[in-house]
Scaffold this motif. Structure first.
Motif, PDB file in Angstrom:
ATOM      1  N   ASN A 184       0.828  -1.205   0.000  1.00  0.00           N
ATOM      2  CA  ASN A 184       0.000   0.000   0.000  1.00  0.00           C
ATOM      3  C   ASN A 184       0.858   1.249   0.000  1.00  0.00           C
ATOM      4  N   LEU A 185       1.960   1.193   0.759  1.00  0.00           N
ATOM      5  CA  LEU A 185       2.870   2.343   0.793  1.00  0.00           C
ATOM      6  C   LEU A 185       3.551   2.529  -0.557  1.00  0.00           C
ATOM      7  N   VAL A 186       3.980   1.420  -1.172  1.00  0.00           N
ATOM      8  CA  VAL A 186       4.708   1.513  -2.451  1.00  0.00           C
ATOM      9  C   VAL A 186       3.783   1.954  -3.561  1.00  0.00           C
ATOM     10  N   ASP A 187       2.554   1.512  -3.528  1.00  0.00           N
ATOM     11  CA  ASP A 187       1.608   1.895  -4.584  1.00  0.00           C
ATOM     12  C   ASP A 187       1.404   3.403  -4.640  1.00  0.00           C
ATOM     13  N   GLY A 188       1.614   4.066  -3.537  1.00  0.00           N
ATOM     14  CA  GLY A 188       1.424   5.513  -3.514  1.00  0.00           C
ATOM     15  C   GLY A 188       2.633   6.288  -3.983  1.00  0.00           C
ATOM     16  N   LEU A 189       3.684   5.613  -4.406  1.00  0.00           N
ATOM     17  CA  LEU A 189       4.915   6.286  -4.844  1.00  0.00           C
ATOM     18  C   LEU A 189       4.939   6.440  -6.353  1.00  0.00           C
ATOM     19  N   ASP A 190       5.721   7.408  -6.807  1.00  0.00           N
ATOM     20  CA  ASP A 190       5.998   7.520  -8.234  1.00  0.00           C
ATOM     21  C   ASP A 190       6.918   6.379  -8.659  1.00  0.00           C
ATOM     22  N   ARG A 191       6.812   5.982  -9.944  1.00  0.00           N
ATOM     23  CA  ARG A 191       7.644   4.887 -10.421  1.00  0.00           C
ATOM     24  C   ARG A 191       9.046   5.399 -10.752  1.00  0.00           C
ATOM     25  N   ASN A 192       9.985   5.021  -9.920  1.00  0.00           N
ATOM     26  CA  ASN A 192      11.391   5.336 -10.151  1.00  0.00           C
ATOM     27  C   ASN A 192      12.229   4.113  -9.754  1.00  0.00           C
ATOM     28  N   TYR A 193      13.548   4.320  -9.700  1.00  0.00           N
ATOM     29  CA  TYR A 193      14.443   3.179  -9.448  1.00  0.00           C
ATOM     30  C   TYR A 193      14.115   2.488  -8.138  1.00  0.00           C
ATOM     31  N   TRP A 194      13.958   3.278  -7.053  1.00  0.00           N
ATOM     32  CA  TRP A 194      13.770   2.669  -5.738  1.00  0.00           C
ATOM     33  C   TRP A 194      12.394   2.010  -5.603  1.00  0.00           C
TER      34      TRP A 194
ATOM     35  N   HIS B  36      10.949  -6.692  -5.285  1.00  0.00           N
ATOM     36  CA  HIS B  36      11.155  -7.505  -4.079  1.00  0.00           C
ATOM     37  C   HIS B  36       9.825  -7.991  -3.518  1.00  0.00           C
ATOM     38  N   LEU B  37       8.826  -7.136  -3.533  1.00  0.00           N
ATOM     39  CA  LEU B  37       7.516  -7.548  -3.007  1.00  0.00           C
ATOM     40  C   LEU B  37       6.891  -8.656  -3.861  1.00  0.00           C
ATOM     41  N   GLU B  38       7.098  -8.592  -5.166  1.00  0.00           N
ATOM     42  CA  GLU B  38       6.593  -9.659  -6.037  1.00  0.00           C
ATOM     43  C   GLU B  38       7.259 -10.982  -5.699  1.00  0.00           C
ATOM     44  N   TYR B  39       8.549 -10.926  -5.411  1.00  0.00           N
ATOM     45  CA  TYR B  39       9.260 -12.154  -5.042  1.00  0.00           C
ATOM     46  C   TYR B  39       8.692 -12.738  -3.746  1.00  0.00           C
ATOM     47  N   ILE B  40       8.436 -11.863  -2.753  1.00  0.00           N
ATOM     48  CA  ILE B  40       7.892 -12.356  -1.475  1.00  0.00           C
ATOM     49  C   ILE B  40       6.502 -12.946  -1.689  1.00  0.00           C
ATOM     50  N   ARG B  41       5.714 -12.335  -2.573  1.00  0.00           N
ATOM     51  CA  ARG B  41       4.378 -12.884  -2.860  1.00  0.00           C
ATOM     52  C   ARG B  41       4.493 -14.306  -3.424  1.00  0.00           C
ATOM     53  N   ARG B  42       5.392 -14.468  -4.383  1.00  0.00           N
ATOM     54  CA  ARG B  42       5.555 -15.806  -4.958  1.00  0.00           C
ATOM     55  C   ARG B  42       6.037 -16.792  -3.911  1.00  0.00           C
ATOM     56  N   HIS B  43       6.896 -16.299  -3.047  1.00  0.00           N
ATOM     57  CA  HIS B  43       7.449 -17.179  -2.016  1.00  0.00           C
ATOM     58  C   HIS B  43       6.364 -17.699  -1.073  1.00  0.00           C
ATOM     59  N   PHE B  44       5.388 -16.842  -0.773  1.00  0.00           N
ATOM     60  CA  PHE B  44       4.324 -17.228   0.150  1.00  0.00           C
ATOM     61  C   PHE B  44       2.995 -17.510  -0.565  1.00  0.00           C
ATOM     62  N   ASN B  45       3.071 -17.682  -1.896  1.00  0.00           N
ATOM     63  CA  ASN B  45       1.871 -17.986  -2.688  1.00  0.00           C
ATOM     64  C   ASN B  45       0.774 -16.926  -2.520  1.00  0.00           C
ATOM     65  N   ILE B  46       1.200 -15.683  -2.382  1.00  0.00           N
ATOM     66  CA  ILE B  46       0.219 -14.604  -2.288  1.00  0.00           C
ATOM     67  C   ILE B  46      -0.235 -14.191  -3.679  1.00  0.00           C
ATOM     68  N   ALA B  47       0.612 -14.450  -4.665  1.00  0.00           N
ATOM     69  CA  ALA B  47       0.343 -13.963  -6.016  1.00  0.00           C
ATOM     70  C   ALA B  47      -0.939 -14.523  -6.574  1.00  0.00           C
ATOM     71  N   GLU B  48      -1.243 -15.809  -6.286  1.00  0.00           N
ATOM     72  CA  GLU B  48      -2.452 -16.412  -6.831  1.00  0.00           C
ATOM     73  C   GLU B  48      -3.702 -15.698  -6.336  1.00  0.00           C
ATOM     74  N   GLU B  49      -3.679 -15.350  -5.070  1.00  0.00           N
ATOM     75  CA  GLU B  49      -4.868 -14.700  -4.502  1.00  0.00           C
ATOM     76  C   GLU B  49      -5.073 -13.332  -5.124  1.00  0.00           C
ATOM     77  N   VAL B  50      -3.968 -12.643  -5.375  1.00  0.00           N
ATOM     78  CA  VAL B  50      -4.066 -11.302  -5.935  1.00  0.00           C
ATOM     79  C   VAL B  50      -4.535 -11.364  -7.380  1.00  0.00           C
ATOM     80  N   ALA B  51      -4.143 -12.401  -8.064  1.00  0.00           N
ATOM     81  CA  ALA B  51      -4.395 -12.455  -9.499  1.00  0.00           C
ATOM     82  C   ALA B  51      -5.720 -13.068  -9.860  1.00  0.00           C
ATOM     83  N   LYS B  52      -6.433 -13.619  -8.899  1.00  0.00           N
ATOM     84  CA  LYS B  52      -7.664 -14.337  -9.233  1.00  0.00           C
ATOM     85  C   LYS B  52      -8.673 -13.439  -9.932  1.00  0.00           C
ATOM     86  N   ASP B  53      -8.862 -12.243  -9.399  1.00  0.00           N
ATOM     87  CA  ASP B  53      -9.873 -11.354  -9.945  1.00  0.00           C
ATOM     88  C   ASP B  53      -9.430 -10.680 -11.242  1.00  0.00           C
ATOM     89  N   ALA B  54      -8.132 -10.781 -11.527  1.00  0.00           N
ATOM     90  CA  ALA B  54      -7.601 -10.081 -12.690  1.00  0.00           C
ATOM     91  C   ALA B  54      -7.613 -10.921 -13.948  1.00  0.00           C
TER      92      ALA B  54
END
Length: 1817
Positions: A168-178, A185-203
């Motif tokens: 939520n904090l990152v989504d509010g930032l402009d897209r730059n290097y950091w 990194h957050l995408e990697y953690i999602r895959r690691h804990f299988n969070i990605a499937e839950e996020v992608a279901k509705d998409a």
């Protein structure tokens, strides 16, 4: 370390640590290691538990962040810390402290940080604190590492909640290097804990329905997902659990393995997980699957050896019968190895050693790294051939026969020396507990088991295992970049904008392209801007297409560049690398990783980069053949780099740990033999079955430590055999264990022993597995530390090059490298799985350069290929590049890519072939249209069309499965020879390409008759793998060039000026095989620059679409036909067309035409040779007469114009005479001789007398003989002392000075000896040896040497017979009567004696021919055979045919009438033979006494000399070894082990005592002595066998004499000869035993620390002494009898020294008793009496006195000194000399005395003193 409590000290601690970490690598490593200690961890806990947890307000939070948390995070995110191998454990410890129990501490920390992020704005933060996105990027990077260090189970409840808040904090930032870094990194953690499937279901959008009906068959999913359950024990839904190599269950499974299709919706896993799973399974099926059928066939043969199993077509394999698994070894470099003894393959076992060595060298079988499978009936163990396997060296130089012989004796355990067996060393491919157990059982059990070793040629484990292992690792971490592009979860999205690389999103970042500009001016490019390729192209060497591709690459994180043939793909890639390196520091991209599929392509790429100015290159992998890259190989660079202190410290720990594990494993292996299980069972039942233990092994006193080797196996066997065989059924094991051991039947005893063995075997296997695991782990840790230095080297590189396989091998190291750019050349040829493994987690930009329209990746399984209609659903050979630019399904994602459009290789006429078929936008550069014509050819592009059929493959031979066309071989070779004759093309200008290895093989053989042929490396490997391993006979001639020869698959990326293509296929079915593939056609047609010539059947290929278009275009331009148009370089209008290879020699013999050249040569004359190429014209020699004249004499030159003029005029001046200084006249001299008379040598011959020897010689006249000495070649003819003439010449034997003889030096005799042997008719044919006796005759003897075993002689007649044994001299009075038998068929009376064998009928006196009748048979009165009265004087007929009358033969042989008497041994001086020819008389019964006595005496003498010589050598060795022992005495050095126990049982036999001494004395002190002991024992055994026949015959002679009353029974027999071979052996053997025992006890006596009690059981050694005494008494050998008494006494005295006192109890402890000591004293007295009575034994007196004193306890006697032994040995060795006169004494002792017996008087026996017998002459 004291924990700082105030915040100021806490801040100082972390800030100082952060500052130090930024220093040198060594300091950085030390600091992090210190932070991982318990004291530093306590400080981190204080920070988090006391300060972070209870931080009150925002002001305190920001200060705590600045002072403590940010420095801590700075330490943890330092690149050298993150990527360090040796810091992995310390950093893991720090992260575990941060995580806390169940993640509670990390939750507290990140809630603190999230709260701070929510307030991240001024005035709370300032400019130095950085932006909010930098803050979140740093925090999330720490969280990622913490997640990797923790366990998924403990963090499941904590991390997902934190991720949602952080997202939520990152989504509010402009897209730059950091922020992009944080998103990654957050995408990697999602895959690691299988969070990605839950996020992608509705998409997930709805999948568009197809516009036609389809039917879908549900796949049989893997593992437990299958409706029928798992297929075998290696079938899992999770690929990380699958063993890469198949298990036994998998091999015998009949169900098809799960093959995922290329439709993501049909996979059992979504997204990137499904992609990785699919490629792992398909790649494994392609590599490992091909092995299964071959192994299955071999298993069928093993299970049913006699069955006729029908073998199916499978992967090629070689099978070897396994004789045994010999042993195992463990070394530091190679680890655990198993050494196998194989049956030599059928072709090799019948060869000579040299041929077999050559066969192994050429066959390339069992090379290091080859994958093999060891099979038994129910097990399969995969192994790799180890480097320690001894193969023939790859030198083609022949070695001498003697060198080969020497090598045979030293190198026995290799592949080729032994005709029956080959030895190979293996290491386990995937060491598992099951495989280790199988190999251990194979080594331990000696029971023969049918095993087979299957080799898969060309299948190398390193070629696929690293990639598969890497895919397994990725499936667990899911840390791939670009997952949304590689495997988007949402279907239907076909177009996407590729984001820029993360490193380019930094503020104000722009690429500086100054390095590309031609003028050196500034040129910048921002990834956010649109590219302007025209501007860049105008200012650089790039064309617009290349410039656009470069600029688009810089702005895309996943860049794809398609480069058609000749468009400069590599050049564009090098330009991209140059730009990236120029901006490396600003972009912070780390080293660029360049990968290629092959080593050859990688070497080319790196060499081009190096030539472009990039010097900081590191090449990974050892298979580079580039001289330029040799010094930048990682292993080479690492040799010169010094390690840091931390690395040295880590190595000092891992090295000894590895050495310790290695020693433990070695010790287990060395002690694991056939006796291991009996020993373990013995120890097992000692505590669990005491009664059985006592029954089997007896009762042992606990205080005794047995030092002798007890054979436990024999004890078990003896106990089992003592059981009674019963027909009753065996009782249960539980009942048997309660019974008394003696109550068990034999069957029950076997059952009990088997049960015990089954209980201890698992313990052995568990121990072996544990030790191997410890060794494996220790080795991995040690290698990890060593890789740390590799990592430091790689960080300093600009470019790192590796093959895809090499990258997978080093993945663990490269994943620690912070490389952000990876570039892949020829990406269209690389399997997608290889690209996936190369995408490191740190990669932010991947650049794929290739062409999907050229060759696809190579796979082995046709069923998985996209070209196969059945394999299209798998499409394993579709590269990632092709999948992204040309998706197989319309709903798949297609990525934007750039295509290079300007080709700079092919002439437009050639490029048209691919432009009009594949690349419609392909343009030609300006230069290609200006290429010169192909010299010698009328057209630059032509298809030679023919209908000659291809050769049919022979299914029986694997090498014939690759196609060939013999006509094309001849035609192509003739065509290439024609081109070479033009003299225009260099070695790399001409290339020959063919699709098939079979054709390549035949072309190679044919071409190497005339050229040096260069073949691509991969083609050489393929030829070897397919069995084309013969080395062609190379006959290089002067046609002058090297030719390049390759298959089309291995020529992609290459080019040549002129290309000849042999298509091979020619058949009526229009089958062109894999040449129907457009990718392969594309490569084939795009390699030529100036000219291309195709040889093939257009009808066969015309059925294929692309070929049809090509043929049509060639037809339109007249570039195809059945005859090949050539062009004469001189007469270009001459029409030359060849339709057969023979036409080249007829129509264009020298590369031109058949007309005369007629061009002017350099000399000005016309060239009249057959027309030839311009270059050859320069080498033509003019054949006209030379027109030049000599300057001095004006004569014309007689040579041809093309030859050099002669230096001196050779014109003959007829009619002239030239006087010479010697007085002779030279008639008709040559012209130059009149001009230079002083240089003329007179050739007249004159006769002279040579001074000094007065021999005459005819020589050339050259002046005075004294000035020009002449060598006299006459023979010397001087008579040498031996009677032969000197073999030298007068010149070599007579030394002259000024014509005078000053010295004579004659050469040694070189004649054959020529002396007659005494025992046969032969002469000595050895070189003359005047001072030595002739050695025994080496001609095959017609007499028996060893005495005959028959006890009765065959000599007899009706009037009497011989009663002696066959080998003894006859004792009968021969008969003088004529034989009464009748000859057949004439019927006349036999002319021979009664008792002799009747001669042939041709000797009948009545019927004989004139030749026989006229033979002189009476030498006394010179009478012929016809005049002899045979009744009065019969004839003797020897085997040689020289007949004589009895009276004449008796007279010649000196035979008296009264011959009956006692046999006197060794009295004969020579053997009686035929007086005329020295032939044998053995078949004449009459002379049996004379002949057999001589033969028996001669054989006896030889035997005595032989065994005496043997023991002289053994005695000398014994003295030498004793001297070595005396020179190295050192008690403290050798007896340390004896302090470990108090009492030792030393055994009961001599060898037991020696073995026990050897076992407990270190440094191998007695190894050589014990080896000598065994040599003496073996020699004794040999002599005993040789001595038996003589003892038997002399015993029989003695028995006959006593029976017939010859000689008194109370006296020694006059006919007996007592040899003493066995007696000498016994005494020497016991003396060796006493030397070791004395030396050992002396060492112990000199070492006061040794308090152990030694118990010797002396019954058998003392019996051995008494046996020596008895044998000596029987044969009358006084000295040996005395020695036997001394041995007994000395042994008792030695052991008595060990006793503490002479009390019976103390004597018993060491193995003695009062009775034995008393008996020893009695033996001492007997020895003393002998020494006093017999002079021959007097030399024993000194030893006897010392032994007596030792027996009484006065001193310790260690035996005779070496000097005394030398004196005695020398004296004894001279007692028996073969050249002296032989005698026997009254006791039958044989001996010799030098000199004449007449001058010696009475001779006494040197052994017993008895008088020698008189020998009658």
């Amino acid at each position: 370390m004291n924990i700082p409590s105030p915040k100021s000290k806490l801040a100082q601690f972390f800030q100082e640590a952060h500052k130090l970490v930024q220093g040198t690598t060594d300091i950085s490593q030390c600091v992090v290691t210190e932070l991982a200690t318990e004291e530093a961890a306590a400080i981190i806990r204080v920070l988090l538990d006391d300060h972070v947890r209870f931080c009150g307000n925002n002001h305190e939070r920001i200060n705590l962040w600045r002072d403590c948390v940010r420095p801590l995070f700075g330490i943890l995110t330092e690149p050298r810390v993150i990527n360090s191998a040796i810091l992995e454990v310390p950093t893991g410890t720090i992260y575990n402290v941060i995580l806390g129990y169940d993640g509670t501490r990390v939750h507290i920390l990140f809630m603190f940080l999230i709260g701070l992020a929510e307030k991240w704005q001024a005035p709370l933060v300032n400019v130095e604190d950085g932006s909010k996105d930098e803050f979140l990027g740093l925090c999330i990077s720490v969280l990622v590492k913490a997640v990797d260090c923790g366990t998924r189970k403990t963090l499941t409840d904590v991390v997902p909640k934190l991720v949602i808040k952080l997202q939520n904090l990152v989504d509010g930032l402009d897209r730059n290097y950091w922020s992009l870094q944080a998103v990654k990194h957050l995408e990697y953690i999602r895959r690691h804990f299988n969070i990605a499937e839950e996020v992608a279901k509705d998409a997930v959008p709805s999948i568009p329905l197809p516009d036609h009906a389809t039917f879908f068959l549900p796949p049989d999913l893997p593992g437990s997902l299958s409706a029928d359950g798992p297929r075998h024990d290696n079938d899992f839904e999770d690929i990380s659990k699958i063993r890469i190599l198949p298990t036994m269950s998998e091999l015998i499974s009949t169900r098809q393995d799960y093959r995922p299709v290329n439709n993501p919706s049909h996979l059992h896993l979504p997204g990137i997980q499904g992609l990785i799973d699919r490629h792992f399974r398909l790649l494994r099926e392609d590599t490992v699957g091909q092995l299964k059928q071959g192994i299955f066939e071999e298993l069928q043969i093993l299970q049913n050896p006699k069955s006729t199993y029908s073998l199916q077509k499978s992967a090629s394999k070689f099978s070897y019968g396994v004789e045994s698994v010999v042993h195992a070894t463990c070394t530091r470099r190679l680890g655990l190895e198993f050494h196998l003894k194989l049956k030599q393959p059928e072709p090799a076992c019948k060869m000579t050693t040299e041929a077999r060595e050559n066969w192994w060298r050429l066959s390339k079988r069992l090379e290091a790294g080859a994958l093999v499978c060891l099979l038994e009936r129910d097990t399969a163990v995969f192994c790799v051939v180890s480097e320690s396997t001894i193969r023939p060296k790859n030198n083609l130089l022949r070695k001498s026969t003697q060198e080969n012989r020497n090598r045979v004796t030293t190198e026995k355990q290799n592949l080729y020396i032994n005709a029956s067996f080959a030895y190979v060393s293996l290491s386990l491919a995937e060491p598992s507990d099951a495989d280790l157990g199988v190999m251990l059982r194979a080594i331990r059990f000696e029971k023969p088991t049918q095993r087979s070793l299957v080799e898969f040629p060309g299948v190398l484990l390193p070629s696929f295992k690293p990639t598969l292992s890497a895919l397994q690792q990725i499936s667990k971490t899911l840390d791939l970049p670009f997952t949304n592009l590689l495997a988007p979860i949402s279907d239907g999205l076909t177009q996407v904008t590729i984001p820029p690389p993360l490193y380019t999103t930094k503020p104000k970042f722009a690429f500086d392209l100054k390095c590309l500009t031609s003028d050196g001016g500034n040129f910048t490019f921002r990834p956010k801007n649109s590219p302007n390729p025209r501007d860049l192209s105008s200012r650089s060497s790039l064309d617009e297409g290349q410039a656009l591709a470069l600029l688009n690459t810089l702005k895309r994180s996943l860049a794809l560049i398609q480069g058609p043939p000749g468009t400069g793909k590599s050049y564009t890639g090098e330009a991209i690398i140059k730009v990236l390196l120029a901006n490396k520091k600003n972009a912070d991209i780390g080293p660029i990783i360049c990968i290629c599929r092959t080593n050859h392509a990688l070497d080319q790429l790196l060499e081009n980069i190096w030539h472009g100015g990039v010097k900081q290159i590191i090449r990974i992998g050892s298979r580079s053949k580039s001289a330029i890259l040799k010094e930048v190989n990682l292993r080479k660079v690492a040799q010169d780099v010094e390690r840091t202190r931390s690395e040295k410290r880590a190595l000092s720990k891992s090295g000894p740990a590895l050495e310790k594990a290695e020693k433990a494993l070695k010790s287990f292996i060395d002690n694991n033999g056939s006796s291991t299980i009996p020993k373990r069972v013995k120890d097992h039942i000692k505590s669990t079955a005491t009664a059985y233990y006592k029954a089997i092994f007896g009762t042992e006193h606990e205080e005794w430590s047995v030092s002798t080797s007890v054979d436990e196996d024999n004890c078990f066997r003896r106990w089992v055999n003592e059981g009674i065989v019963s027909d009753n059924t065996s009782r249960e094991i539980s009942i048997l264990m309660t019974l008394h051991p003696s109550a068990l039947t034999r069957q029950e005893r076997i059952l009990v022993c088997s049960t015990w063995a089954s209980e201890v075997i698992p313990e052995l296997e568990e121990e072996f597995i544990y030790l191997h695991r410890e060794h494996w782990n220790a080795k991995r840790k040690h290698e990890t530390v060593q890789h740390e230095m590799d990592l430091r080297i790689l960080r300093h590189a600009d470019v790192i090059g590796a093959t895809t396989t090499g990258l997978a091998k080093n993945l663990e190291t490269l994943r620690r490298l912070d490389s952000k750019v990876i570039l892949c050349e020829e990406a269209g040829e690389v399997l997608e799985s290889h690209i996936l493994t190369a995408l490191l987690p740190s990669v932010e930009q991947a650049i794929l350069i290739g062409d999907h329209l050229q060759l696809r990746p190579h796979i082995d399984n046709w069923e998985l290929s996209v070209a196969n209609p059945q394999g299209e659903k798998y499409s394993l050979d579709v590269s990632l590049f092709e999948r992204l630019v040309k998706p197989t399904r319309p709903t798949d994602l297609k990525l934007p890519f750039d295509m290079l459009t300007v080709q700079r290789r092919m002439h437009p006429s050639i490029s048209n072939l691919i432009r009009n078929t594949l690349y419609h936008n392909l343009q030609d550069s300006k230069g290609v249209g200006n290429y010169p014509e192909v010299t010698g050819m009328r057209k630059r592009l032509y298809w030679f069309d023919h209908e000659y059929p291809e050769t049919s493959p022979n299914s029986k031979l694997d090498t014939d499965t690759s196609r060939a066309n013999n006509f094309e071989v001849e035609m192509v070779c003739a065509f290439v020879s024609h081109l070479v004759r033009q003299g225009v093309y260099n070695h790399d200008d001409i290339a020959i390409i063919t699709p098939y290895l079979g054709q390549l093989h035949k072309l190679r053989f044919k071409l190497e008759e005339s050229f040096e042929v260069v073949i691509e490396d991969q083609d050489l490997i393929d030829l070897k793998d397919k069995g084309f391993d013969e080395t062609p006979i190379v006959r290089k001639q002067n046609l002058g060039s090297c030719l390049r020869l390759a298959t089309v698959d291995n020529f992609q990326g290459e080019e040549a000026k002129v290309v000849a293509i042999s298509l091979v296929r020619s058949n009526l079915d229009q089958q062109c095989g894999f040449m129907a593939n457009t990718n392969r056609i594309n490569v084939l047609l795009s390699r030529a620059k100036h000219g291309m010539y195709i040889f093939g059947n257009s009808t066969t290929y015309g059925a294929v679409g692309m070929w049809s278009k090509v043929i049509h275009m060639l037809n339109e331009n007249g570039n195809i036909g059945t005859s090949l148009p050539l062009q004469c370089p001189r007469h270009k209008d001459t029409l030359i067309e060849v339709s057969d290879f023979k036409d080249f020699a007829q129509l264009s013999p020298d590369g031109g035409c058949n007309a005369q050249c007629l061009q002017a040569l350099e000399c000005g004359h016309k060239c009249f040779s057959v027309c030839h190429a311009a270059q050859l014209h320069m080498t033509v020699k003019c054949q006209q007469q030379c027109s030049l004249f000599k300057k001095a004499c004006n004569h014309s030159c007689p040579n041809r114009c093309g030859d050099p003029c002669e230096e001196k005029c050779s014109t003959i001046l007829e009619g002239q005479e030239l006087p010479l200084p010697c007085g002779h006249v030279l008639v008709a001299p040559q012209c130059w001789q009149t001009l230079e008379p002083g240089q003329v040598k007179c050739r007249q011959r004159t006769k002279i007398t040579i001074p000094g020897c007065n021999h005459s010689a005819e020589v050339l006249c050259r002046g005075s003989i004294t000035n020009n000495p002449v060598m006299c070649t006459a023979s010397c003819d001087y008579l040498l002392m031996c009677g032969h003439k000197c073999p030298g010449t007068c010149e070599t034997c007579i030394i002259r000075e000024d014509g005078r003889v000053v010295k004579e030096a004659h050469r040694s005799c070189a004649s054959i000896c020529g002396r007659h042997y005494d025992t046969c008719s032969h002469i000595c044919k050895r070189p003359c040896h005047p001072d030595k006796e002739c050695p025994p005759c080496d001609v095959l003897c017609d007499e028996q040497c060893i005495p005959c075993k028959k006890s009765k002689c065959s000599s007899k007649c009706p009037h009497g017979r011989c009663t002696m044994p066959c080998a003894a001299p006859c004792n009968w009075i021969p008969c003088f009567r004529r034989c009464t038998e009748q000859l057949q068929p004439c019927g006349h009376q036999c002319p021979s004696l009664c008792g002799e064998v009747c001669p042939d009928a041709k000797y009948c006196q009545i019927c004989a021919t004139d030749d026989i009748s006229s033979t002189i048979v009476d030498t006394t009165r010179n009478r012929e055979y016809r005049h002899i009265n045979l009744d009065m004087d019969p004839c003797i007929f020897p085997r040689c045919g020289h007949m004589m009358t009895v009276s004449s033969m008796d007279s010649q042989l000196g035979m008296a009438i009264a011959i009956k008497g006692i046999y006197k041994p060794l009295s004969s001086t020579n053997t009686k033979v035929c007086p005329k020819c020295r032939g044998s008389l053995r078949n004449i019964s009459r002379y049996g006494r004379l002949v057999r006595q001589a033969l028996l005496d001669e054989s006896t003498r030889r035997f005595i000399c032989w065994y005496q010589t043997q023991f002289n050598m053994l005695e000398q060795r014994l003295i030498d070894e004793q001297q070595k022992l005396e020179s190295q005495k050192n008690a403290g050095k050798h007896l340390k082990l004896y302090n470990r126990a108090k009492q030792y049982d030393m055994g009961a036999f001599q060898i037991d005592h020696l073995t026990a001494i050897q076992k407990y004395v270190s440094n191998g002190r007695y190894n050589r002595m014990i080896s000598l002991y065994f040599d003496i024992f073996l020699c004794m055994d040999h002599i005993r066998d040789e001595e038996k026949p003589y003892k038997r015959v002399f015993g029989l002679i003695d028995h006959v004499h006593r029976t017939e009353g010859i000689g008194g029974s109370s006296k020694p027999s006059a006919s007996q000869v007592h040899t003493r071979g066995e007696l000498l052996a016994q005494t020497t053997l016991f003396r060796c035993y006493l030397i070791v025992l004395s030396d050992f006890l002396a060492l112990r006596r000199d070492s006061p620390e040794c308090r152990a009690i030694l118990h010797f059981r002396l019954e058998r050694p003392l019996e051995d002494c008494e046996m020596i005494i008895k044998l000596a008494q029987t044969t009358g050998y006084i000295v040996q009898e005395a020695e036997g008494h001394i041995f007994f006494t000395r042994l008792v005295a030695l052991v008595k020294q060990l006793a503490r006192s002479e009390e019976p109890i103390d004597l018993k402890v060491v193995g003695l008793s009062d009775a034995v000591v008393i008996k020893a004293k009695d033996h001492y007295l007997k020895a003393e009496a002998i020494a006093n009575k017999f002079p021959s034994a007097s030399h024993l007196q000194t030893e006897l006195d010392a032994v007596g004193k030792m027996l009484s306890g006065e001193l310790f006697y260690g035996g005779k000194s070496v000097q005394e032994q030398h004196v005695i040995h020398t004296e004894m060795a001279t007692k028996l000399i073969s050249k002296g006169q032989w005698y026997t004494c009254a006791h039958g002792h044989p001996f010799t005395v030098a000199g004449s017996p007449l001058s010696m008087g009475i001779i006494d026996c040197p052994e017993c003193g008895a008088h020698a017998r008189v020998i009658e002459s």
